[in-house]
Design a protein around this motif. Structure first.
Motif, PDB file in Angstrom:
ATOM      1  N   HIS A 210      -3.184  -8.159   0.352  1.00 40.39           N
ATOM      2  CA  HIS A 210      -2.477  -7.027  -0.253  1.00 40.39           C
ATOM      3  C   HIS A 210      -1.112  -7.470  -0.788  1.00 40.39           C
ATOM      4  CE1 HIS A 210      -4.895  -3.469   0.351  1.00 40.39           C
ATOM      5  NE2 HIS A 210      -5.040  -3.670   1.660  1.00 40.39           N
TER       6      HIS A 210
ATOM      7  N   GLN B 119       0.807  -1.225   0.000  1.00 40.21           N
ATOM      8  CA  GLN B 119       0.000   0.000   0.000  1.00 40.21           C
ATOM      9  C   GLN B 119       0.839   1.273   0.000  1.00 40.21           C
ATOM     10  OE1 GLN B 119      -2.469  -1.680   3.408  1.00 40.21           O
ATOM     11  NE2 GLN B 119      -3.923  -0.320   2.415  1.00 40.21           N
TER      12      GLN B 119
ATOM     13  N   CYS C 140     -10.624  -0.313   3.909  1.00 42.25           N
ATOM     14  CA  CYS C 140      -9.199  -0.364   3.568  1.00 42.25           C
ATOM     15  C   CYS C 140      -8.686   1.062   3.392  1.00 42.25           C
ATOM     16  CB  CYS C 140      -9.030  -1.144   2.272  1.00 42.25           C
ATOM     17  SG  CYS C 140      -7.329  -1.264   1.713  1.00 42.25           S
ATOM     18  N   LEU C 141      -7.487   1.325   3.902  1.00 42.34           N
ATOM     19  CA  LEU C 141      -6.908   2.670   3.753  1.00 42.34           C
ATOM     20  C   LEU C 141      -6.693   3.025   2.275  1.00 42.34           C
ATOM     21  CD1 LEU C 141      -4.264   2.672   6.646  1.00 42.34           C
ATOM     22  CD2 LEU C 141      -6.482   3.851   6.602  1.00 42.34           C
TER      23      LEU C 141
ATOM     24  N   HIS D 271      -6.786  -9.961   5.354  1.00 40.12           N
ATOM     25  CA  HIS D 271      -6.908  -8.784   4.480  1.00 40.12           C
ATOM     26  C   HIS D 271      -5.524  -8.273   4.071  1.00 40.12           C
ATOM     27  CE1 HIS D 271      -8.859  -4.722   3.517  1.00 40.12           C
ATOM     28  NE2 HIS D 271      -7.570  -4.431   3.561  1.00 40.12           N
ATOM     29  N   GLU D 272      -4.619  -8.154   5.042  1.00 36.79           N
ATOM     30  CA  GLU D 272      -3.279  -7.605   4.744  1.00 36.79           C
ATOM     31  C   GLU D 272      -2.458  -8.583   3.910  1.00 36.79           C
ATOM     32  OE1 GLU D 272      -3.052  -4.554   5.243  1.00 36.79           O
ATOM     33  OE2 GLU D 272      -4.689  -4.387   6.687  1.00 36.79           O
TER      34      GLU D 272
HETATM   35 NI    NI Z   1      -6.375  -2.798   3.022  1.00 34.37          NI
END
Ligand code: NI
Length: 169
Positions: A138, A51, A92-93, A134-135
């Protein structure tokens, strides 16, 4: 320490696959510190290196109420998953303002190195288990909106691109 810019969906680099960290050295420790600072500043509960456009297998997480229990997962691997799953509302950021349901395993065991390069296995459940899954997605180039229907995903993409154009003005 430094705050790092967070890539926003649908930035193509969010789909890059992260490489394993070869050695937990001072460069990785500095990256971890910057990622923690960036995550806390953005009020997120997790951040993957992907990210912030660094394509190495590093994740930071803090699901505590007090925001004082940072977890660092380097080269994470899921070693066990529960047979059961549940639908969890996620955000999510990298997709600000969007929340939707994703099916996740109830519990996962994850083996990873910490910021000192020590290997350990964590047994996770509830919010922490969801966050780990979730991470880790990514790091594989997957954003949670990719679990949604193509129709929903396209709407989100359009909304994000519009917001980014407005921000750029
Ligand atoms: Ni995320």
């Amino acid at each position: 320490m430094a705050l790092l810019p967070i890539l926003c969906y649908p930035h193509p680099n969010l789909h890059k696959i992260a490489k394993p960290v070869a050695s937990v050295d001072t460069r990785i420790q500095a990256l971890v510190q910057d990622m923690l600072e960036t995550m806390y500043e953005a009020k997120g509960i997790g951040l993957a290196a992907t990210q912030i456009d660094v394509h190495e297998r590093v994740i930071v997480i803090d699901v505590s109420e007090e925001r004082d229990q940072p977890l660092v997962l380097i080269n994470p691997e899921i070693t066990w998953k529960s047979a059961t799953t549940h639908l969890n509302e996620e955000g999510c950021l990298s997709v600000p303002g969007i929340y939707d349901g994703v099916e996740r395993f109830d519990e996962v065991h994850v083996k990873a190195l910490n910021e000192k390069g020590e290997s350990r296995t964590m047994e996770t459940k509830e919010l922490l288990a969801v966050c780990v899954q979730h991470e880790m997605d990514h790091l594989m180039g997957k954003v949670f909106v990719e679990y949604l229907s193509p129709l929903k995903r396209n709407r989100i993409k359009t909304k994000m691109l519009k917001a980014q154009r407005e921000d750029a003005r």
